[in-house]
Scaffold this motif. Structure first.
Motif: not given
Length: 279
Positions: A42-55
């Protein structure tokens, strides 16, 4: 390692702390001794995002050149989560499956019931879903409060050693059936001589607690703090990842399966539910 007549191993490295986080570079350097490393994170912090795939994430990929130890590295910064970064590494960057994916080195341990929300674990599970064996590596925090920044004193050397060790082992031979990811959690005071232990995830142990400051109105932003619960071993299975890292200060190696089905006899549950239906 492969012999001289074979192509080198292809290893994708991702994380959830962002492409500039020091942990991913510690992993990349360690893994470069085993094969060709492609960084997609990720180009930015993405902690806590799990296996999410937000469109709503744009999925854009930009290449950043980083000078490290006399070498120029190409890092692919992805507008998305670790799971999306793995997907784009396979579909867009490499255009084929790599041999292995390593997610980490995360700044902060992933223990107990926190696995579902962990972006580090999510990146590794996305790889498993694509048929690629994976590691998810995390370094324990020294302090009790989870911070989203990386202090300069954080030492990833031991975690990098264990990243390379277990990556080499899983490259030599496929993982056993029903093991899709090896979760590696390294104590903050570990050295290369620290023992490691095969553990289970303490699935019903609330290792991290989320707290928010009191606010006057729901319209105000919630200020979250994440605090870990490692004050007592009461109710904690001795073979758990929490016991290994938080109390025994050994490296926890936890096999994970992408199969989230309960390990029960399906016929037994079917019989029980039908009995209730008829009651």
């Amino acid at each position: 390692m492969r012999n001289s007549n074979q192509k080198p191993f292809q290893i994708v490295v991702t994380n959830d702390d962002g492409v500039q986080a020091p942990g991913i570079w510690a992993a990349a350097l360690a893994l470069s001794e085993l094969g060709e490393v492609t960084i997609s994170a990720p180009r930015a912090q993405a902690s806590g995002s799990g296996r999410s795939f937000p469109f709503f994430n744009d999925g854009k990929i930009s290449v950043q050149n980083v000078e490290l130890h006399g070498r120029t590295w190409q890092a692919h910064a992805v507008g998305g989560t670790p799971a999306q970064a793995v997907y784009h590494a396979v579909e867009d960057i490499l255009k084929r499956k790599p041999d292995r994916v390593v997610s980490g080195i995360n700044f902060g341990e992933n223990l107990g019931d926190s696995l579902g929300s962990s972006g580090t674990i999510g990146g590794a599970l996305e790889a498993a879903g694509l048929g690629i064996p994976a590691l998810a590596v995390s370094l324990q925090l020294k302090n009790h409060r989870l911070e989203m920044s990386h202090p300069s004193e954080a030492d990833f050397a031991a975690a990098a050693y264990f990243t390379r060790l277990f990556a080499r082992l899983v490259l030599q031979k496929p993982l056993p059936h029903d093991v899709d990811v090896l979760k590696i959690d390294v104590p903050y005071d570990a050295t290369p001589q620290t023992p490691w232990r095969i553990t289970r995830s303490a699935a019903r142990f609330r290792y991290y607690s989320v707290r928010s400051d009191e606010r006057q109105s729901w319209d105000e932003p919630a200020n979250y703090a994440i605090v870990r619960n490692d004050r007592t071993r009461e109710g904690l299975p001795p073979d758990s990842d929490v016991a290994a890292v938080a109390f025994d200060h050994v490296v926890a190696v936890t096999p994970l399966s992408i199969d989230m089905s309960s390990r029960i006899q399906l016929d037994d549950l079917s019989y029980e539910l039908k009995s209730r239906e008829q009651a």
